[in-house]
Enzyme design. Structure first.
Site, PDB file in Angstrom:
ATOM      1  N   GLN A  81      10.163   7.255  -6.116  1.00 55.16           N
ATOM      2  CA  GLN A  81       9.538   6.424  -5.093  1.00 55.16           C
ATOM      3  C   GLN A  81       8.580   5.440  -5.755  1.00 55.16           C
ATOM      4  O   GLN A  81       7.792   5.825  -6.625  1.00 55.16           O
ATOM      5  CB  GLN A  81       8.742   7.280  -4.115  1.00 55.16           C
ATOM      6  CG  GLN A  81       9.553   7.995  -3.064  1.00 55.16           C
ATOM      7  CD  GLN A  81       8.653   8.852  -2.200  1.00 55.16           C
ATOM      8  OE1 GLN A  81       8.268   9.949  -2.591  1.00 55.16           O
ATOM      9  NE2 GLN A  81       8.308   8.363  -1.033  1.00 55.16           N
ATOM     10  N   SER A  86       3.059   4.049  -3.483  1.00 52.70           N
ATOM     11  CA  SER A  86       1.603   3.938  -3.578  1.00 52.70           C
ATOM     12  C   SER A  86       1.177   2.935  -4.632  1.00 52.70           C
ATOM     13  O   SER A  86       1.875   2.707  -5.626  1.00 52.70           O
ATOM     14  CB  SER A  86       0.993   5.297  -3.916  1.00 52.70           C
ATOM     15  OG  SER A  86       1.210   6.221  -2.879  1.00 52.70           O
ATOM     16  N   SER A  89       6.382  10.060  -9.221  1.00 50.05           N
ATOM     17  CA  SER A  89       6.856  11.274  -9.892  1.00 50.05           C
ATOM     18  C   SER A  89       8.192  11.015 -10.588  1.00 50.05           C
ATOM     19  O   SER A  89       9.136  10.517  -9.979  1.00 50.05           O
ATOM     20  CB  SER A  89       7.030  12.410  -8.875  1.00 50.05           C
ATOM     21  OG  SER A  89       5.811  12.761  -8.300  1.00 50.05           O
ATOM     22  N   GLU A 111       9.582  13.686   3.350  1.00 51.15           N
ATOM     23  CA  GLU A 111       8.717  14.299   2.340  1.00 51.15           C
ATOM     24  C   GLU A 111       7.801  15.341   2.961  1.00 51.15           C
ATOM     25  O   GLU A 111       7.594  16.427   2.402  1.00 51.15           O
ATOM     26  CB  GLU A 111       7.898  13.220   1.632  1.00 51.15           C
ATOM     27  CG  GLU A 111       7.034  13.747   0.508  1.00 51.15           C
ATOM     28  CD  GLU A 111       6.374  12.647  -0.305  1.00 51.15           C
ATOM     29  OE1 GLU A 111       5.819  12.957  -1.364  1.00 51.15           O
ATOM     30  OE2 GLU A 111       6.424  11.472   0.125  1.00 51.15           O
TER      31      GLU A 111
END
Length: 415
Positions: A137, A140, A179, A262
């Protein structure tokens, strides 16, 4: 497709696991209590190779993406079957998974299945669910964590060498806390494509090759020792429009669906993360503390919360089985899961005292849990965000004041 009888299906799963996985789970050896593992890149690659080999065999046997609709590459089964499969796996030495595997198969794959064009789904969904491809992903940012819609990574139409608007985009910006980004083939990117509309409306989602020119990935060393998180810098990264996920300006909808996946996964009990109540109980007994009245009260409290977490996860699973979207229920499950994980580590370290700081044996294993647990309260939306969602969408409380909700992002970014 008709739903099979669960008991018969579980028997078939056990038979397949016995034929596929080398041996039952070992009971001896050092205990893995880490929430985020501390591995070298070489060990991380070995772990990924092992779990990918298993996931490919699982997918080929029809046990991959159990709850995803058949037309989207899944088995189309109720969520109860996914929980049952995970329960059967615990009796075998299944290769441990990683955040990157979970993101690939549980977040990015389903998001592409839901929002991708037919060409995107045909090209990527199967390989992602089978882990032939891995995806992270890219959500952020340093200035857009809890307030993800405030992201500033930009994607503009690619004018190319001719000066004409071409069939593609150019992205510039920075992402953080991604991650497994160093090992990913693709990243699901949220970028601002229209700064002159309210911030939620000007975002578009893309699937970006992580090896593209202009992408730099830097590992972030966590206090638990691991480097599973990464910063990702994008400088003039060209993305073909064929890799756009959903309509232009529809990225917030893609993001919400992905984050719901998630939160549902975070609140579930299908994958072990860190230590558990049973581990703490065993620790108390080994230290001769299980008879202490105060410790017994603390253990009872943790046990009750663990049972409540499982019940909450069950409600979310039943809602999913009925065809209902995760919605706010996933936030409840995620919040309870984070609370149990944190309390588990705190009680274990209270029992250990100074031994928790020793770099030997059981004590130090629990410090990996304690230091990793706070990160779980941030991933997928902070505890505060989950409480806002629950308060506004479940309890019907007045919405938090948002002065920037309807203002153009371009004006907000200059203020």
């Amino acid at each position: 497709m008709s739903t099979p009888e669960l008991a018969t299906w579980r028997t078939e799963v056990r038979r397949w696991l016995a034929a596929t996985v080398a041996a039952p789970a070992a009971t001896g050896g050092p205990r893995d209590l880490a929430v985020f593992r501390n591995l070298s890149d070489a060990d991380e690659r070995t772990l990924l190779d092992n779990v990918r080999a298993y996931r490919r065999a699982r997918y080929d046997a029809g046990y991959g993406a159990l709850t995803l609709p058949v037309e989207q590459g899944g088995a189309g089964l109720p969520a109860l079957f996914a929980a049952a499969f995970a329960d059967e796996e615990r009796a075998f030495a299944v290769p441990p998974s990683t955040e990157l595997i979970s993101v690939t198969t549980g977040l990015v794959g389903p998001a592409l299945a839901m929002f991708g064009t037919p060409a995107l789904r045909e090209r990527f969904v199967g390989p992602l669910l089978r882990t032939d491809l891995l995806a992270c992903q890219l959500f952020s940012e340093p200035g857009a964590g809890s307030d993800l819609a405030a992201l500033s990574c930009r994607a503009v139409r690619d004018t190319g060498d001719t000066g004409d608007t071409g069939d593609g985009w150019v992205a510039d910006g920075q992402k953080v806390w991604s991650s497994g980004a160093r090992f990913a083939d693709y990243g699901l990117l949220l970028a601002r494509t229209d700064p002159d509309v309210p911030k939620h409306a000007g975002i578009t989602a893309f699937l970006v090759p992580m090896g593209a020119a202009g992408i730099e990935i830097r590992p972030i060393r966590q206090m638990s020792g691991g480097t599973s998180f990464n910063e990702v810098f994008l400088t003039g990264v060209r993305i073909p429009d064929s890799l756009r996920v959903g309509a232009v300006g529809n990225g917030w909808r893609v993001a919400n669906a992905t984050l719901s996946f998630e939160r549902t996964a975070s609140g579930s009990v299908t994958r072990r993360k860190g230590g558990t109540f049973d581990d703490v109980l065993e620790l108390a007994r080994s230290l001769g503390r299980a008879g202490d009245p105060v410790v017994r009260q603390q253990l009872a409290d943790l046990h009750i919360r663990t049972v409540l977490r499982a019940a909450t996860a069950g409600r979310v699973a039943r809602a999913a089985a009925a065809g209902m979207p995760p919605g706010p229920a996933a936030s409840v499950g995620k919040l309870v899961a984070s609370d149990v994980l944190t309390r588990t580590g705190e009680l274990a370290v209270d029992l250990l005292g100074g031994r928790a700081a020793a770099d030997t044996g059981e004590g130090f294993a629990w410090t990996e849990h304690l230091l990793g647990a706070p990160g779980y309260r941030l991933a997928g939306g902070t505890d505060q965000i989950q409480r806002n969602i629950i308060g506004e969408r479940v309890l019907g409380l007045p919405a938090e004041p948002r002065a920037d909700k309807d203002l153009p992002w371009s004006g907000l970014s200059r203020s």
